[in-house]
Each structure stands twice: as structure tokens, then as C-alpha cells.
Design a protein around this motif. Sequence first.
Motif, PDB file in Angstrom:
ATOM      1  N   LEU A  29      15.901  57.134-105.855  1.00 30.86           N
ATOM      2  CA  LEU A  29      14.442  57.216-106.212  1.00 30.86           C
ATOM      3  C   LEU A  29      13.803  55.792-105.704  1.00 30.86           C
ATOM      4  O   LEU A  29      12.630  55.904-105.410  1.00 30.86           O
ATOM      5  CB  LEU A  29      14.347  57.370-107.643  1.00 30.86           C
ATOM      6  CG  LEU A  29      14.662  58.909-108.298  1.00 30.86           C
ATOM      7  CD1 LEU A  29      14.342  59.078-109.578  1.00 30.86           C
ATOM      8  CD2 LEU A  29      13.804  59.878-107.373  1.00 30.86           C
ATOM      9  N   SER A  30      14.333  54.780-106.014  1.00 32.12           N
ATOM     10  CA  SER A  30      13.982  53.413-105.794  1.00 32.12           C
ATOM     11  C   SER A  30      13.626  53.004-104.463  1.00 32.12           C
ATOM     12  O   SER A  30      12.610  52.394-103.980  1.00 32.12           O
ATOM     13  CB  SER A  30      14.948  52.360-106.547  1.00 32.12           C
ATOM     14  OG  SER A  30      16.347  52.243-106.118  1.00 32.12           O
ATOM     15  N   LEU A  31      14.627  53.759-103.686  1.00 28.30           N
ATOM     16  CA  LEU A  31      14.269  53.652-102.198  1.00 28.30           C
ATOM     17  C   LEU A  31      13.605  54.412-101.405  1.00 28.30           C
ATOM     18  O   LEU A  31      13.526  54.456-100.197  1.00 28.30           O
ATOM     19  CB  LEU A  31      15.904  53.472-101.698  1.00 28.30           C
ATOM     20  CG  LEU A  31      17.010  52.281-102.130  1.00 28.30           C
ATOM     21  CD1 LEU A  31      18.297  52.631-101.342  1.00 28.30           C
ATOM     22  CD2 LEU A  31      16.492  51.103-101.272  1.00 28.30           C
ATOM     23  N   LEU A  32      13.319  55.450-102.116  1.00 27.32           N
ATOM     24  CA  LEU A  32      12.514  56.699-101.424  1.00 27.32           C
ATOM     25  C   LEU A  32      11.275  56.297-100.641  1.00 27.32           C
ATOM     26  O   LEU A  32      10.781  56.742 -99.667  1.00 27.32           O
ATOM     27  CB  LEU A  32      12.182  57.865-102.598  1.00 27.32           C
ATOM     28  CG  LEU A  32      11.645  58.942-101.955  1.00 27.32           C
ATOM     29  CD1 LEU A  32      12.823  59.645-101.150  1.00 27.32           C
ATOM     30  CD2 LEU A  32      11.642  60.181-103.133  1.00 27.32           C
ATOM     31  N   PRO A  33      10.605  55.225-101.394  1.00 29.73           N
ATOM     32  CA  PRO A  33       9.444  54.768-100.382  1.00 29.73           C
ATOM     33  C   PRO A  33       9.787  54.557 -99.085  1.00 29.73           C
ATOM     34  O   PRO A  33       8.758  54.321 -98.012  1.00 29.73           O
ATOM     35  CB  PRO A  33       9.003  53.405-101.079  1.00 29.73           C
ATOM     36  CG  PRO A  33       9.428  53.794-102.680  1.00 29.73           C
ATOM     37  CD  PRO A  33      10.612  54.554-102.528  1.00 29.73           C
ATOM     38  N   LEU A  34      11.057  53.888 -98.697  1.00 26.71           N
ATOM     39  CA  LEU A  34      10.994  53.512 -97.213  1.00 26.71           C
ATOM     40  C   LEU A  34      10.963  54.613 -96.363  1.00 26.71           C
ATOM     41  O   LEU A  34      10.197  54.315 -95.402  1.00 26.71           O
ATOM     42  CB  LEU A  34      12.534  53.175 -97.245  1.00 26.71           C
ATOM     43  CG  LEU A  34      13.103  52.549 -95.854  1.00 26.71           C
ATOM     44  CD1 LEU A  34      12.289  51.290 -95.541  1.00 26.71           C
ATOM     45  CD2 LEU A  34      14.839  52.316 -96.014  1.00 26.71           C
ATOM     46  N   PRO A  35      11.369  55.837 -96.434  1.00 24.01           N
ATOM     47  CA  PRO A  35      11.405  56.961 -95.670  1.00 24.01           C
ATOM     48  C   PRO A  35       9.820  57.476 -95.854  1.00 24.01           C
ATOM     49  O   PRO A  35       9.408  57.985 -94.621  1.00 24.01           O
ATOM     50  CB  PRO A  35      12.393  57.879 -95.654  1.00 24.01           C
ATOM     51  CG  PRO A  35      12.642  57.719 -97.322  1.00 24.01           C
ATOM     52  CD  PRO A  35      12.511  56.147 -97.535  1.00 24.01           C
ATOM     53  N   LEU A  36       9.178  57.426 -96.928  1.00 26.04           N
ATOM     54  CA  LEU A  36       7.900  58.010 -96.931  1.00 26.04           C
ATOM     55  C   LEU A  36       6.733  57.176 -96.458  1.00 26.04           C
ATOM     56  O   LEU A  36       5.842  57.743 -95.755  1.00 26.04           O
ATOM     57  CB  LEU A  36       7.798  58.030 -98.566  1.00 26.04           C
ATOM     58  CG  LEU A  36       8.492  59.168 -99.478  1.00 26.04           C
ATOM     59  CD1 LEU A  36       8.163  59.140-100.675  1.00 26.04           C
ATOM     60  CD2 LEU A  36       8.491  60.573 -98.692  1.00 26.04           C
ATOM     61  N   ILE A  37       6.948  55.893 -96.579  1.00 28.69           N
ATOM     62  CA  ILE A  37       5.903  55.007 -95.934  1.00 28.69           C
ATOM     63  C   ILE A  37       6.010  54.599 -94.370  1.00 28.69           C
ATOM     64  O   ILE A  37       4.987  54.682 -93.776  1.00 28.69           O
ATOM     65  CB  ILE A  37       5.866  53.518 -96.833  1.00 28.69           C
ATOM     66  CG1 ILE A  37       5.697  53.683 -98.360  1.00 28.69           C
ATOM     67  CG2 ILE A  37       4.876  52.584 -95.988  1.00 28.69           C
ATOM     68  CD1 ILE A  37       5.630  52.368 -99.088  1.00 28.69           C
ATOM     69  N   HIS A  38       7.342  54.516 -94.120  1.00 30.74           N
ATOM     70  CA  HIS A  38       7.610  54.548 -92.841  1.00 30.74           C
ATOM     71  C   HIS A  38       8.318  55.650 -92.210  1.00 30.74           C
ATOM     72  O   HIS A  38       9.916  55.835 -92.040  1.00 30.74           O
ATOM     73  CB  HIS A  38       8.661  53.248 -92.332  1.00 30.74           C
ATOM     74  CG  HIS A  38       7.691  52.021 -93.062  1.00 30.74           C
ATOM     75  ND1 HIS A  38       6.852  51.551 -92.002  1.00 30.74           N
ATOM     76  CD2 HIS A  38       8.000  51.191 -93.929  1.00 30.74           C
ATOM     77  CE1 HIS A  38       6.366  50.366 -92.761  1.00 30.74           C
ATOM     78  NE2 HIS A  38       7.067  50.164 -93.476  1.00 30.74           N
ATOM     79  N   PRO A  39       7.504  57.051 -92.039  1.00 28.02           N
ATOM     80  CA  PRO A  39       8.671  58.016 -91.484  1.00 28.02           C
ATOM     81  C   PRO A  39       9.121  58.254 -90.343  1.00 28.02           C
ATOM     82  O   PRO A  39       8.755  58.972 -89.475  1.00 28.02           O
ATOM     83  CB  PRO A  39       7.348  59.249 -91.941  1.00 28.02           C
ATOM     84  CG  PRO A  39       6.234  58.587 -91.468  1.00 28.02           C
ATOM     85  CD  PRO A  39       6.282  57.026 -92.038  1.00 28.02           C
ATOM     86  N   THR A  40       9.877  57.123 -90.009  1.00 25.99           N
ATOM     87  CA  THR A  40      10.505  57.094 -88.538  1.00 25.99           C
ATOM     88  C   THR A  40      11.990  57.268 -88.718  1.00 25.99           C
ATOM     89  O   THR A  40      12.386  57.383 -89.778  1.00 25.99           O
ATOM     90  CB  THR A  40      10.320  55.833 -87.955  1.00 25.99           C
ATOM     91  OG1 THR A  40      10.994  54.904 -88.800  1.00 25.99           O
ATOM     92  CG2 THR A  40       8.768  55.328 -87.652  1.00 25.99           C
ATOM     93  N   SER A  41      12.609  57.547 -87.494  1.00 29.15           N
ATOM     94  CA  SER A  41      14.002  58.095 -87.568  1.00 29.15           C
ATOM     95  C   SER A  41      14.809  56.899 -87.993  1.00 29.15           C
ATOM     96  O   SER A  41      15.850  57.096 -88.779  1.00 29.15           O
ATOM     97  CB  SER A  41      14.565  58.650 -86.275  1.00 29.15           C
ATOM     98  OG  SER A  41      13.657  59.766 -85.723  1.00 29.15           O
ATOM     99  N   GLU A  42      14.562  55.737 -87.570  1.00 25.62           N
ATOM    100  CA  GLU A  42      15.348  54.531 -88.116  1.00 25.62           C
ATOM    101  C   GLU A  42      15.097  54.161 -89.595  1.00 25.62           C
ATOM    102  O   GLU A  42      16.066  54.002 -90.296  1.00 25.62           O
ATOM    103  CB  GLU A  42      14.715  53.209 -87.331  1.00 25.62           C
ATOM    104  CG  GLU A  42      14.986  53.177 -85.883  1.00 25.62           C
ATOM    105  CD  GLU A  42      13.594  53.723 -85.191  1.00 25.62           C
ATOM    106  OE1 GLU A  42      13.015  54.654 -85.739  1.00 25.62           O
ATOM    107  OE2 GLU A  42      13.383  53.171 -83.820  1.00 25.62           O
ATOM    108  N   ALA A  43      13.774  54.535 -90.092  1.00 26.67           N
ATOM    109  CA  ALA A  43      13.708  54.289 -91.571  1.00 26.67           C
ATOM    110  C   ALA A  43      14.480  55.373 -92.245  1.00 26.67           C
ATOM    111  O   ALA A  43      15.123  55.002 -93.435  1.00 26.67           O
ATOM    112  CB  ALA A  43      12.337  54.483 -91.959  1.00 26.67           C
TER     113      ALA A  43
END
Length: 583
Positions: A29-43
Motif C-alpha cells: 500500500l505504501s509503495l502503490l503511488p509509484l506505479p499510479l503516479i508514473h504508470p510506466t513499465s519501469e515503475a
Amino acid sequence: MRLEATARMDLIKKLWRARKLILVVLIPLSLLPLPLIHPTSEACCAYVLIVTAVYWVSEAVPLGAAALVPAFLYPLFGVLKSSEVAAEYCKDTTLLLMGVICLAASIEKWNLHKRIALRMVMIAGAKPGMLVLGFMCCTVFLSMWLSNTSTTAMVMPIAEAVLQQLISTGVADTQEDSETVEATEDGCLSSMTAISIPEPKKEKESKNSRYPTKRDHMICKCLSLSITYAATIGGLITITGTSTNLIFAEQFNNRYPDAKVINFGTWFIFSFPIAIIMLLLTWVWLHFLFLGCKETCSLSKKRKTRREMLSERKIHDEYIKLGPISYPEVVTGVFFILMTLLWFTREPGFVPGWTSLFEKKGYRTDATVSVLLGFLLFLIPARRPFSRAPRTPAGDSSAERDPDPMAPMITWKDFQNLMPWEIVILVGGGYALAAGCKVSGLSVWIGRQLEPMSGLPPWMVTLLACLLVSAVTEFASNPATLTVFLPILSALSETLQINPLHTLIPATMCVSFGVMLPVGNPPNAIVFSYGHVQISDMVKAGFGVNLIGVLVVMLAIMTWGVPLFNLTQYPDWAIARNFTGSL
């Protein structure tokens, strides 16, 4: 106030008991903003990698269960298709491991491992220094083929029986250890006076101690720790010796498919001198730490003490209980030698191997040999043709005489009892993570972030990698640590334009040097459970072994590793990987 303090303590205790569940929920849950804010394959790939790595390092969930995280998160985030992820969980090394486990099951079922261990200890003798060396040699040999955990679990009961014999004869030995020196006066040749010179009083342990003297306790510590260290050293020698070697081999071959440099033969040629040097230096270090510098290693012809004679008799009696060598032991020994020879001669490098006899090249690997011989063990009868029923394996209370004259060497149950399915899934999870990093471009991104290190010489990069890996693995499991670091080190090597083997092989070896704490690896925990050593003893002795290991590995990669793997040049197979990875 007192009630509030009690309630607060109860809350803290409940939170502590539920810490793993809290970690499992909070980390994603705490790391979920990473793929939500940067919806790239790398993120998205980085999110999956971090969550899996935290689960592995913290062991909030079982290692095998944590390895399944990429199997559902990669398809959910669109990094890899479900079928592509599933294909990563069964590779060539999985079949290699299965064949080796078949042979290991036969070795353990028919007590060939116990016969080898007792024979080697009988040759070494019961004097403390040589006894430790004898146990270390047999443990190293067995750990080359069996898992480090299985080897330690098998050798420690034998060592414990010898140690108990030493302890039980401690008082009698103290009474008989005085030396008699005959002194002759120059002027009186006819008269000789025997002067009894008592030995300095031995330092005794406390009344509550189970050891007659402090020296007895030191011998127990030395022998116990020598077994776990020897198991670690033996696991370095062969590709199948430990799970981390298998993880490296498969991830390397998967990342660099054009590199035909890592096989059983090349790994053995590189690692065997490392193991020999580490074995001798570790023995000297333990000897110095626990037995002292004045101990002569008992190579002299000094009269044996009572305890040494009783210990040798105990070992000899255990060997006699095994009886004469049996037909299944002979068959297992033949398969053991045959598997080793076929591995060595498949592609030795300096001469054509037996694979050159086939028209199609590249189809046969070490796994082919392993699975073939393992399969035959399910077919070959354990009873000699035209003979009576086979002898029941000594010490195996569960083994009963099988009335079936065609009963095989091993059964599926024997194989199932030894097969480490958790390690298989863990290795598969590592392959899945590596595939995701490659497809998403995360490995290329990591490599670009490491460009500031381009000014460092290759040996400095390798040394930093070894020190970092050996430090982390003291607190995390070896397979999980290596699985996390291999993609990073590969990307680093490609960015710095140095041969990836220059960093990957030393890191793979150093990840096994988690020997300072009981949680470092299962052999440490097994030895610690016998109660002869304390954590302070493991830290003190393990630090020296860790330092010896890193220095010897660095010596190897800078000397005989250079011509063996052509480390002075950036290889074509790495250039091809960079080109395809950038497309």
C-alpha cells in the motif's frame, strides 16, 4: 496511570505479534503511488521488485510464497503475460537439481554418506587438531553433492557422538595426563631418579557446566563451527552444491544466452582452488582461536591419551555397525562417479567433449546427464541379481525389508522427502523478476543511474560488491539476497563496460559467507541448536571466515580467473545483450 501503561504494553505486544501481517499489508500500500503516479513499465516493474525484495529480506511470508508475487503482479500491471511469467518458473537448472536430488536420495537411503564420513575421520585420528581437519574434509566432500543443510544435519550427530565421548572421559584424561621425565645425574650413571612433573592445573568450567575443563569446551566449539563452515565451503565447489550457484547459472545463461562459458567444468576449475585455500585457512583460524597456538596439531608420535583412544574406538564401532559395503552402496557410488565424469567431459574446452559425437549441437546440458542417471535409479533393482534380500540400511529404523525382489534403488517417496520445492519456486521467482526487468527496461534504467561509478577500476567494483553482498546476507537468506543483487550487478557491469563475470561470480560466492549469526543460513542454525557455541563465538569466528572468504575470492578472480573466463576484455556476448536490451 498503571492501567493505561498495562493497556499500552498489551497493545505493543499485539502489534509485535502481528508485525509480519502488518508488513505484508503496509508495504504494497505504501509503495502503490509509484506505479499510479508514473504508470510506466519501469515503475510497475520496480514496484513488483521492491515488494518481493522486502518480503524476502524480512521473511514476512515464506520465501517460496514471496517468490510467487511476480506471478500475479506482473500480469496485473501489464509487464508480462501470465504464460510468459509461468515459463520462467521451470528452467534447465530445475531438471538439473531434480537429477542430483535423486542421487542424493540414494546416497542417504543406503548410508553411503555415513560410511564416507566415518572412514575419513578414522584416517584423520582423534587428536583434536586432526579430528577437526578430518571432519572438515569429509563435510566439504559431501557438501559438494548434497545440500549444505543436509550435510550438516548428517555430520553433526556423528561429531556430537565423538564430542560426548571426549566429555565423558575428561576426568579420566585429567588424571592420566601427567608426564614422567627421567633425569640422570652426570656423575652417577648407576642411579636414575624418576621425577614426576605434574601438568599445570587445567582450568575447569563452572560447577553447572557440562564440560570437565575449559579446553573440552573449546574443542566442542571448534569442531561444531568447523562443520558449518566446511559445509559452506564445499557448497562453493560445484554448480549444484548450493542453491545460490544454481540461481547464478540460470540467471546468467538467461540474460546472456550467447555466453557458453559457465558449465560444471569451468566452475569446478575456478572454485576448487578457492575451496582448498579456504579450508586450510579456516582450519588454521579456528585452531588458533579455540585450541591455541601451542597446540601441535598432534602430528608427533606422543602417546595417545585415554580420551583419544576411546574416541577412536567409538568412531570405529560406528563404522563396524554399518557392516560390509552393500550392493546398493556400490551402485550408488558408480552412479556418483559416472555423473561426475559425464559432467566434466561434456564440454571440457581443451578437447572435444562427448557432445561432439552428436550431429545437432547445443541440445544436451548437464541437466540431461543428471535427469538420465536419476531416472535410472528408479528402475535399477536394489537387490543384486540372483541373490538374497538386500541388507536393511543401517540406522534407518523406518526401512523394512521389501519382499519385492525388483524394488528399485529409490522410490518417489525417497525423492519427495529430499526435493527442496521451496528453493525451486524461489529460483523461479528470481528468473521471473529478471525477465520483467529485461522486458520493461528497468535494468537499463538502473545501469544509467550507476554511471558515476565508471571511474572506479574493475577490482574496486568487485570488492565493493563482495563486501555489500556478504554484509546483507548475514541478515537475509542467501538465495533472496543473490536474486535481488544479480540484475543490479549485471546492469552495473554493462554500464561500466567490464566483463559481467568479474562481478557476478565473486558476488555469488560471497553471498554464501553469511556465517556470523545463527540466522545467516540453516547449517548455522543446526550447529547452534546443539548448544556448544554462543552467538558471540559465531560472530568472532565467522568474521574471520568471512574475511578469509572475501580475500580468497578476490585473489581467485584477479589471478586464475582472468585467463579462465577472459576477464580482461568486454565480451561479445555482453555487447549483444546491450544491443538487444536497448531495442
